[in-house]
Every structure is written in C-alpha cells, then in structure tokens.
Design an enzyme around this catalytic site. Structure first.
Site, PDB file in Angstrom:
ATOM      1  N   LYS A 107       0.812  -1.213   0.000  1.00 39.34           N
ATOM      2  CA  LYS A 107       0.000   0.000   0.000  1.00 39.34           C
ATOM      3  C   LYS A 107       0.848   1.267   0.000  1.00 39.34           C
ATOM      4  CE  LYS A 107      -4.139  -2.024   2.023  1.00 39.34           C
ATOM      5  NZ  LYS A 107      -3.624  -3.390   2.276  1.00 39.34           N
TER       6      LYS A 107
HETATM    7  C1  LIG Z   1      -4.242  -4.482   1.609  1.00 39.95           C
HETATM    8  C2  LIG Z   1      -3.485  -5.758   1.535  1.00 39.95           C
HETATM    9  C3  LIG Z   1      -3.905  -6.841   0.725  1.00 39.95           C
HETATM   10  C4  LIG Z   1      -5.197  -6.813  -0.065  1.00 39.95           C
HETATM   11  O1  LIG Z   1      -5.170  -5.878  -1.110  1.00 39.95           O
HETATM   12  P1  LIG Z   1      -6.547  -5.360  -1.772  1.00 39.95           P
HETATM   13  O2  LIG Z   1      -6.147  -4.296  -2.697  1.00 39.95           O
HETATM   14  O3  LIG Z   1      -7.389  -4.866  -0.626  1.00 39.95           O
HETATM   15  O4  LIG Z   1      -7.175  -6.534  -2.432  1.00 39.95           O
HETATM   16  C5  LIG Z   1      -3.101  -7.964   0.644  1.00 39.95           C
HETATM   17  N1  LIG Z   1      -1.961  -8.055   1.374  1.00 39.95           N
HETATM   18  C6  LIG Z   1      -1.545  -7.056   2.177  1.00 39.95           C
HETATM   19  C7  LIG Z   1      -0.305  -7.246   2.954  1.00 39.95           C
HETATM   20  C8  LIG Z   1      -2.275  -5.873   2.286  1.00 39.95           C
HETATM   21  O5  LIG Z   1      -1.853  -4.905   3.109  1.00 39.95           O
END
Ligand SMILES: *Cc1c(COP(=O)(O)O)cnc(C)c1O
Length: 437
Positions: A107
């Site tokens: 993210k």
């Molecule tokens: C947010 C997140 C996900 C999921 O991603 P999405 O875009 O919500 O599908 C998977 N793994 C980690 C470590 C995350 O922080």
C-alpha cells in the site's frame, strides 16, 4: 479526463473532484471515462525500461490530460523511490516483492502517489487560495501506517489516523504514532468498527464539511488504486527481460480487490498478462461469486492473512463495471482460489523448506494459488504484498524460525510515540477536528 461513478447516478467529475471526494456522491466508485490504450511500441520497449520509466509512461496515459508530463515524472519518481524486484522462487514462479517501501507493504506505492497527486492538485486549484485537505483514515493497522508514511511531509495535506487503542501491534503503532509533522495519530477507546464509524460520520457531517476539506485514502480513492497498475508493467518487463516468452499469469492476494483491479486496468491498457488469479483467504465472497454468479457479501472473519479479511470488497463494483456486469466475461480473465489458515501455515513452511523463500501470510495465499493454478506454457508471478517480519507470530508458528527484522522496522520501534486519545462518541471527535482544522 472525466470520471464517472459506477452507480451512474451523479454527474461526471474532474480528476480534482474525484480525488478530493474519494467516493462519488451516489456512493459509487469513480472510473475513468475511457481507459487509454498504450501503443504496441511502448509494450515492446518495456523489457528495456526501468520501473520508473514504465510507470511514467503509464501515468502519462492515465493522467496526462490533467497533469503536465514533467510533474507526473516527479510524482512517479517520488512514488517509486524504492524498488519492486521480481525474484525467482521456483521454476516458473516468481515473487513480485512489493514490500520495499517505508512500511514494508504494497500500500506504500498507492499511498505515496495519492499524497503527491493530491498535493499537486491542491496547489493548482483554480480560484487561488489553496485550502489544505484533511485525510481521515480508520485503520486496524496496515492501511493507516502506509497512508501516514506516504503523506508524511506532503504540503497542503493533514492526516488523521484513527486506530483502536491497544489493538494494533507495537510495530504498526510505532509506524503511525512516531511521525509527527502533518500526521496526527488518534487512538480511539473502542474497536476498529468504532474508528470506521467515526470517519464515516465525519464525512456525512455538514458542519465539518463546510469547515474543512475532508477526504479518504483507502482504495476507493482512484488516486490510490490506479497507480498500483505500475508494478504490473514492471513485473511484465522483468519477466520478458529475463527471457521468458511464455504467457504471463498474475496472482494477487485479494481483500478489497484494489490491487487486482489495477492490474486488470493495466491489461485493458494493453499489458499482455494472459490471466489473473485472485486468491482469497476464508473470506471468499469473490470466489463464491465466480462459482455461482451471485454476489453475497457477508461479515468478515479473522484469519492469519488479516489484510485480506474483507467481507464486502469495496472494489467489486469496479470489476463488475470493467466487464459490463457479466460474470462470464469476468471468468475469462480471473480465476478464483481459496486458502484456509492451515494451508497458509503449511505453505509458508513448504516454500521455505523447498525453495528457501520466506513468505508472509498474504503472499502465501497467492503463492499457493499460483502453484496450483499455473499451466504448461505459462510463467507466473504473485504479489508478495508484505514483508514476513510484519507477521512474526505467524512466521514462528509456521516455520519455527524468526523472520529477519529489516532495519526499517526496528528503527520505528525506537522512536517516541505521540497520540491523542479520543472517545468513540462522534461529538467529541467532531469538536477535536474543528479545534485543529
Ligand atoms: C491491503 C493488503 C492486501 C489486499 O489488497 P486489496 O487491494 O485490498 O485486495 C493484501 N496483502 C496485504 C499485505 C495488504 O496490506
């Protein structure tokens, strides 16, 4: 570029409106009116490009009508100040390591891009006097830390991170509450749902909305979700540069489906990824949808891959929209897979024993799905979305070893935490915002 709402019940928005609003007024999600296609020459040249060069090309195609190329270049450069390497795990299976940013999770990319874009849009607002924007984020840990770090020091933007007191890990809390500058950490006397309720109430509150500009920074916001497409181009380029001529499959551990949705947009722009695998943990609403054609969101349950514990994926609306609402069209591009908690542990152990590669619980879901789903004539990469050191207890349970601690994590732990404690009642949160805003 104009952006329409997936609910089609409000006027189209400009880039600035869509980014500052986050959610469309009719509660739909914003989508670009047209998804630009990249010329074949760009795709052919990808293997010789750096990730930043590829991303800049993609960013110009997506946002070039509204933001001059040179500004996009600097936004992209600051977004990708860290690498997203593609690492071979075993024959035909590669890990796209998205955890080399400040909070060691994928993210970071979208959060940083959104922060820089928001700052750009604010400083170029028509009508002079630039008002600062207040970003409100409710977090159970990971989103808040990525947003806080992505927005740190960005001009014109203040961030309020609400997290449940005593319920986030020490590392996560230190990544939220030690930053200072334009980041305010608010620990709420309540649980995550209380945090989320406070944020929702703030967005609905007329007094607050007229007193200050408020926005969100989850993957509902197009400035956070769209730039995630960059690293799909990077992964494609890396595999081709290694000499892989096979069809390429991407496997994504999915929760709110923002990550995979950005990959699907990349494909729509012309990136030759043959197909996608969406890996779920036991929160398998999307998997069930692919099976039955019926979408039934439900309460989420806790698993080891907790960032994927989502019972009503917010970007489902975007995926439906991309495929004209047809489950059969969706099935042509996306295959589903489900991994339960025992399989997460077993996969982490097996992958370490067999390949010497330590997965985090989310990456484990994707590695499993890709290993089971890959076919002859294909090569695949999975998104390794977090560094295993972020999940020390699960790593210990699965492998009986300690995850190596990257220096960046331990550095956070040594800093002084500062957060404001607030109750879970809305009036005092509102009063607090009005007093600082
Ligand atoms: C947010 C997140 C996900 C999921 O991603 P999405 O875009 O919500 O599908 C998977 N793994 C980690 C470590 C995350 O922080």
């Amino acid at each position: 570029m104009k952006y329409y709402s997936t609910s089609h019940s409000c006027p189209e928005a400009s880039l600035e409106e869509a980014v500052i609003r986050g959610l469309a007024p009719d509660k739909g999600l914003y989508m670009p009116r047209t998804i630009p296609t990249l010329p074949a020459s760009f795709i052919e040249a990808l293997p010789s490009m750096s990730l930043t060069e590829a991303a800049t090309g993609v960013a110009k195609a997506l946002f070039g009508e509204d933001i001059p190329g040179s500004d996009l270049e600097s936004i992209v450069e600051s977004t990708l100040s860290f690498d997203c390497p593609v690492v071979k795990v075993k024959e035909g299976i590669y890990s796209l390591e998205l955890f080399h940013g400040p909070t060691l999770a994928f993210k970071d990319v979208g959060a940083r891009f959104m922060a820089r874009m928001l700052s750009y849009l604010l400083s170029h607002r028509k009508g002079g006097a630039s008002q600062s924007v207040n970003v409100l984020v409710a977090t159970s840990g990971d989103t808040g830390s990525a947003v806080a770090n992505g927005f740190l020091g960005v001009e014109g933007v203040r961030v309020f991170v609400l997290y449940p007191k005593g319920r986030v890990s020490p590392v996560q809390e230190s990544q939220i509450a030690t930053l200072g500058q334009n980041i305010t950490a608010l620990q709420v006397e309540g649980n995550f749902d209380d945090c989320q309720a406070l944020v929702k109430a703030a967005f609905m509150d007329g007094d607050l909305r007229s007193a200050m500009l408020l926005t969100s920074a989850n993957s509902i916001n197009l400035a956070r979700f769209l730039p995630q497409s960059f690293y799909y181009f990077g992964a494609y380029a890396a595999l081709r540069a290694m000499g892989h001529k096979e069809d390429i499959v991407a496997c994504v551990p999915s929760g709110n489906f923002g990550n995979i949705c950005s990959g699907l947009i990349g494909k729509r722009m012309g990136l030759p990824i043959k197909r996608f695998i969406a890996s779920n943990n036991l929160n398998d609403v999307f998997f069930q949808y692919l099976r039955s054609g019926v979408y039934s969101p439900r309460e989420s349950i806790a698993t080891y891959a907790n960032a994927m514990d989502v019972g009503a994926p917010s970007n489902f609306a975007r995926i439906l929209d991309l495929y004209g609402g047809s489950v059969n069209e969706i099935r042509k591009d996306i295959e589903g897979y489900v991994v339960d908690d025992d399989t997460i542990l077993r996969t982490m152990k097996e992958c370490l024993d067999e390949n010497g590669y330590l997965l985090d619980p989310h990456g484990a879901c994707a590695y499993r799905a890709l290993s089971e789903g890959i076919k002859d004539g294909e090569v695949g990469f999975f998104c390794e979305t977090a560094h295993p050191a972020k999940f020390p207890e699960v790593v210990m349970k699965a492998t009986l070893t300690q995850a190596p601690q990257p220096e960046r994590l331990t550095a956070f732990l040594g800093r002084k935490k500062e957060s404001v404690t607030i109750g879970k009642d809305f009036p005092s949160f509102k009063e607090f915002l009005l007093s600082v805003g």
